[in-house]
Design a protein around this motif. Structure first.
Motif, PDB file in Angstrom:
ATOM      1  N   VAL A 180     -44.924 -22.246  11.586  1.00  0.00           N
ATOM      2  CA  VAL A 180     -45.210 -22.393  13.017  1.00  0.00           C
ATOM      3  C   VAL A 180     -46.687 -22.077  13.232  1.00  0.00           C
ATOM      4  O   VAL A 180     -47.139 -20.974  12.914  1.00  0.00           O
ATOM      5  CB  VAL A 180     -44.338 -21.466  13.871  1.00  0.00           C
ATOM      6  N   HIS A 181     -47.420 -23.068  13.722  1.00  0.00           N
ATOM      7  CA  HIS A 181     -48.862 -22.884  13.949  1.00  0.00           C
ATOM      8  C   HIS A 181     -49.181 -23.176  15.405  1.00  0.00           C
ATOM      9  O   HIS A 181     -48.768 -24.194  15.962  1.00  0.00           O
ATOM     10  CB  HIS A 181     -49.670 -23.817  13.053  1.00  0.00           C
ATOM     11  N   LEU A 182     -49.922 -22.258  16.028  1.00  0.00           N
ATOM     12  CA  LEU A 182     -50.295 -22.393  17.443  1.00  0.00           C
ATOM     13  C   LEU A 182     -51.812 -22.358  17.566  1.00  0.00           C
ATOM     14  O   LEU A 182     -52.480 -21.531  16.921  1.00  0.00           O
ATOM     15  CB  LEU A 182     -49.676 -21.258  18.260  1.00  0.00           C
ATOM     16  N   ARG A 183     -52.328 -23.260  18.366  1.00  0.00           N
ATOM     17  CA  ARG A 183     -53.777 -23.344  18.563  1.00  0.00           C
ATOM     18  C   ARG A 183     -54.104 -23.322  20.055  1.00  0.00           C
ATOM     19  O   ARG A 183     -53.572 -24.126  20.824  1.00  0.00           O
ATOM     20  CB  ARG A 183     -54.331 -24.613  17.925  1.00  0.00           C
ATOM     21  N   CYS A 184     -54.929 -22.371  20.466  1.00  0.00           N
ATOM     22  CA  CYS A 184     -55.380 -22.274  21.859  1.00  0.00           C
ATOM     23  C   CYS A 184     -56.829 -22.753  21.918  1.00  0.00           C
ATOM     24  O   CYS A 184     -57.710 -22.126  21.324  1.00  0.00           O
ATOM     25  CB  CYS A 184     -55.288 -20.837  22.371  1.00  0.00           C
ATOM     26  N   GLU A 185     -57.057 -23.834  22.625  1.00  0.00           N
ATOM     27  CA  GLU A 185     -58.391 -24.414  22.707  1.00  0.00           C
ATOM     28  C   GLU A 185     -58.892 -24.358  24.147  1.00  0.00           C
ATOM     29  O   GLU A 185     -58.136 -24.603  25.083  1.00  0.00           O
ATOM     30  CB  GLU A 185     -58.387 -25.880  22.271  1.00  0.00           C
ATOM     31  N   GLU A 186     -60.166 -24.044  24.301  1.00  0.00           N
ATOM     32  CA  GLU A 186     -60.810 -24.084  25.606  1.00  0.00           C
ATOM     33  C   GLU A 186     -62.159 -24.779  25.475  1.00  0.00           C
ATOM     34  O   GLU A 186     -62.888 -24.558  24.491  1.00  0.00           O
ATOM     35  CB  GLU A 186     -61.022 -22.676  26.173  1.00  0.00           C
ATOM     36  N   LYS A 187     -62.461 -25.623  26.440  1.00  0.00           N
ATOM     37  CA  LYS A 187     -63.756 -26.292  26.510  1.00  0.00           C
ATOM     38  C   LYS A 187     -64.385 -25.955  27.853  1.00  0.00           C
ATOM     39  O   LYS A 187     -63.738 -26.072  28.893  1.00  0.00           O
ATOM     40  CB  LYS A 187     -63.599 -27.808  26.371  1.00  0.00           C
ATOM     41  N   SER A 246     -51.868 -18.342  14.273  1.00  0.00           N
ATOM     42  CA  SER A 246     -52.498 -18.898  15.470  1.00  0.00           C
ATOM     43  C   SER A 246     -54.006 -18.856  15.331  1.00  0.00           C
ATOM     44  O   SER A 246     -54.556 -18.069  14.544  1.00  0.00           O
ATOM     45  CB  SER A 246     -52.065 -18.131  16.730  1.00  0.00           C
ATOM     46  N   GLU A 247     -54.646 -19.714  16.082  1.00  0.00           N
ATOM     47  CA  GLU A 247     -56.102 -19.730  16.157  1.00  0.00           C
ATOM     48  C   GLU A 247     -56.496 -20.019  17.597  1.00  0.00           C
ATOM     49  O   GLU A 247     -55.748 -20.652  18.349  1.00  0.00           O
ATOM     50  CB  GLU A 247     -56.701 -20.791  15.218  1.00  0.00           C
ATOM     51  N   ALA A 248     -57.640 -19.503  17.964  1.00  0.00           N
ATOM     52  CA  ALA A 248     -58.108 -19.687  19.335  1.00  0.00           C
ATOM     53  C   ALA A 248     -59.606 -19.924  19.303  1.00  0.00           C
ATOM     54  O   ALA A 248     -60.307 -19.473  18.389  1.00  0.00           O
ATOM     55  CB  ALA A 248     -57.773 -18.468  20.199  1.00  0.00           C
ATOM     56  N   VAL A 293     -51.546 -16.571  22.861  1.00  0.00           N
ATOM     57  CA  VAL A 293     -50.171 -16.525  22.363  1.00  0.00           C
ATOM     58  C   VAL A 293     -49.793 -15.079  22.083  1.00  0.00           C
ATOM     59  O   VAL A 293     -50.528 -14.349  21.413  1.00  0.00           O
ATOM     60  CB  VAL A 293     -50.029 -17.377  21.092  1.00  0.00           C
ATOM     61  N   GLY A 294     -48.642 -14.677  22.616  1.00  0.00           N
ATOM     62  CA  GLY A 294     -48.199 -13.308  22.430  1.00  0.00           C
ATOM     63  C   GLY A 294     -47.195 -13.140  21.305  1.00  0.00           C
ATOM     64  O   GLY A 294     -47.307 -12.222  20.495  1.00  0.00           O
ATOM     65  N   ASP A 295     -46.198 -14.034  21.227  1.00  0.00           N
ATOM     66  CA  ASP A 295     -45.148 -13.875  20.218  1.00  0.00           C
ATOM     67  C   ASP A 295     -44.364 -15.183  20.109  1.00  0.00           C
ATOM     68  O   ASP A 295     -44.447 -16.058  20.989  1.00  0.00           O
ATOM     69  CB  ASP A 295     -44.213 -12.736  20.608  1.00  0.00           C
ATOM     70  N   ALA A 296     -43.609 -15.309  19.027  1.00  0.00           N
ATOM     71  CA  ALA A 296     -42.715 -16.451  18.823  1.00  0.00           C
ATOM     72  C   ALA A 296     -41.373 -15.920  18.343  1.00  0.00           C
ATOM     73  O   ALA A 296     -41.311 -15.000  17.518  1.00  0.00           O
ATOM     74  CB  ALA A 296     -43.299 -17.424  17.796  1.00  0.00           C
ATOM     75  N   PHE A 297     -40.282 -16.499  18.879  1.00  0.00           N
ATOM     76  CA  PHE A 297     -38.962 -16.009  18.507  1.00  0.00           C
ATOM     77  C   PHE A 297     -37.943 -17.127  18.691  1.00  0.00           C
ATOM     78  O   PHE A 297     -38.201 -18.134  19.380  1.00  0.00           O
ATOM     79  CB  PHE A 297     -38.581 -14.774  19.336  1.00  0.00           C
ATOM     80  N   THR A 298     -36.787 -16.963  18.086  1.00  0.00           N
ATOM     81  CA  THR A 298     -35.711 -17.948  18.166  1.00  0.00           C
ATOM     82  C   THR A 298     -34.956 -17.776  19.478  1.00  0.00           C
ATOM     83  O   THR A 298     -35.218 -16.857  20.261  1.00  0.00           O
ATOM     84  CB  THR A 298     -34.750 -17.794  16.983  1.00  0.00           C
TER      85      THR A 298
END
Length: 504
Positions: A270-277, A492-494, A477-482
């Motif tokens: 599970v990969h999460l990416r937070c992008e801001e421009k 994650s990356e931001a 991103v704070g957490d990931a769960f089922t």
């Protein structure tokens, strides 16, 4: 509410894509769509048909129908105008106009539908604005990529020329019977020593890309070991890279979260990416014409067993950021708990696909919201030129900006008298670049002074670029769960990058 839903259906009434703009049960929208073909068969109208409760406004498109469902109290002329915009949007993303093509491009269509209608009412947008909002296309990014490719070519030519100089110097040293050590040979070329180029150097971490180009490794006095010609050239090119003279390739530079963020590798399923421009257009005398930040959270799942998960979002925003979830996300769950999950809990997220699940936008003209203030103050010195004082100030202590470059246009060769950080003058582009590896709370302000021929207006616009792993809007991103609240490992990356940052 005026506009209830927008749909793309087949001639038989099968719904391919349907977007509801008001709270409506699935059974109700399916019933309305199923009734449409029956009403159409007995109608002589070619644009709309009415029932006791709703109005269907439609237009045939080859084998499909573009269908709007509105209340009977809505303005039919406005409905027809909205329908025409919908029929222009669909061919924009679907070239073949068949059922499979609609399904393939359904996400883009739904995003476009949301830009046209909000809460049942038509937004004041045109086709060009919709295209820009959905694709998030940036002319500045294209120009940036073109400039980076040009710089890469120039760096390669420069490295080849220096490699040829190295080879010629070595050959001259061999003819004279001397080893081509540091300072020997023609005296005009820098020759790396054995200690600088052998495996010891390979084990040493590479220098920062912003190291001053004039810095040279200290010579040990040993002669360079002569060997294979190609190997020597490769060693010299590696040395150029360590001195910051090579330019990253355009493919590595292309990333919405910044250059450094692209180096991160997905280590979890599970990969999460937070992008801001961020876009800033400020005035040279103070004030802000435009401050806009666009952000998005993108989810990528590589293992099917994690398809049905939920994501906790930590939102510490205090500025009033406007956020919007994907149409398939449970809006009530996100509104009440800041948790991202599918409306249909049994339906998994797509696998091995980047899916935008949350996006946000912030706009302001308040100068206090500008993360990095730039004050450029040129004053005529009476000799046909100007004395220029330029300073920066970090206003948001929560941000840590890296790889900061401040570009000032110049009409001649500047004489720098004071500089915190490093600078570089490009005579071909008539540009002075002020470089700062990091700006944070420990060095939140700095200044540079120089003199240069020209008038005060010649030193504008000042452009700025930087990267950051911090979030401007404090959304992460704070957490990931089922679904049964079991934790899920994720990475994650931001990042925050500049899309346009100018002082005009």
């Amino acid at each position: 509410m005026v506009l209830l839903a927008a749909s793309v259906t087949t001639k038989s009434g099968k719904a391919i894509v349907s977007r509801q703009f008001v709270e409506m049960t699935r059974a109700r929208i399916e019933g309305l769509l199923a009734a449409f073909p029956k009403l159409l068969s007995g109608s002589r109208q070619h644009t709309f048909v009415e029932t006791e409760s709703v109005r269907y406004v439609y237009q045939p498109m080859e084998k499909l129908y573009t269908l709007l469902i509105t209340t009977k109290a809505s303005n039919i002329l406005e409905d027809l105008e909205t329908l025409r915009l919908f029929t222009r949007v669909i061919p924009e993303y679907c070239k073949f106009m068949d059922e499979q093509d609609i399904v393939t491009n359904s996400f883009n269509l739904i995003f476009a539908f949301d830009e046209i209608v909000a809460l049942g009412y038509r937004e004041n947008v045109n086709m060009a604005q919709i295209r820009t909002f959905v694709e998030m296309d940036s002319h500045e990014e294209k120009v940036y990529q073109a400039v980076r490719q040009t710089q890469e070519k120039e760096a390669k030519l420069k490295s080849k020329e220096k490699a040829r100089e190295l080879t010629r110097a070595r050959q001259e040293a061999m003819k004279k019977g001397r080893s081509p050590g540091f300072g020997s040979g023609s005296g005009s070329s820098y020759l790396p020593t054995t200690a600088d180029t052998m495996p010891v150097a390979a084990e040493t971490p590479a220098k920062s890309a912003y190291s001053a180009p004039s810095t040279r490794p200290t010579s040990t006095g040993k002669a360079m070991k002569l060997g294979n010609k190609n190997k020597d050239i490769d060693l010299f090119v590696d040395l150029l890279k360590s001195e910051g003279e090579s330019v990253e390739t355009a493919s590595n530079a292309k990333s919405s979260v910044g250059t450094k963020a692209t180096a991160q590798v997905h280590t979890e399923s599970v990969h999460l990416r937070c992008e801001e421009k961020i876009t800033v257009v400020a005035k040279r005398d103070g004030g802000v014409d435009l401050l806009e930040v666009h952000g998005i959270v993108t989810l990528n799942i590589s293992d099917e067993k994690y398809g049905c998960i939920r994501i906790k979002i930590d939102n510490e925003d205090e500025r009033g950021v406007q956020s919007q979830t994907h149409p398939n996300i449970d809006k009530e769950l996100f509104r009440n708990s800041h948790i991202i999950g599918m409306k249909n809990s049994t339906k998994p997220f797509p696998i091995n696909v980047d899916v935008g699940v949350l996006k946000w936008r912030f706009q302001s003209q308040d100068e206090s919201n500008v993360p990095l203030l730039i004050n450029c103050w040129p004053s005529e010195n009476g000799t046909g030129g100007c004395d220029v004082n330029i300073e920066y100030e970090l206003q948001l202590d929560t941000l840590e900006l890296s790889d900061v470059e401040i570009h000032i246009p110049v009409m001649g060769t500047p004489v720098v008298t004071e500089c915190e950080g490093m600078y570089e003058h490009d005579s071909r582009k008539n540009r002075l670049t002020w470089k700062l590896p990091v700006i944070d709370s420990s060095n939140r302000s700095g200044a540079m002074e120089f003199s240069c021929p020209g008038k005060p207006s010649d030193f504008f616009p000042v452009t700025v670029r930087f990267d950051s792993f911090s979030s401007y809007c404090n959304i992460k991103v704070g957490d990931a769960f089922t679904l049964d609240n079991q934790p899920v490992k994720y990475d994650s990356e931001a990042g925050l990058v500049t899309e346009r940052y100018e002082i005009i």
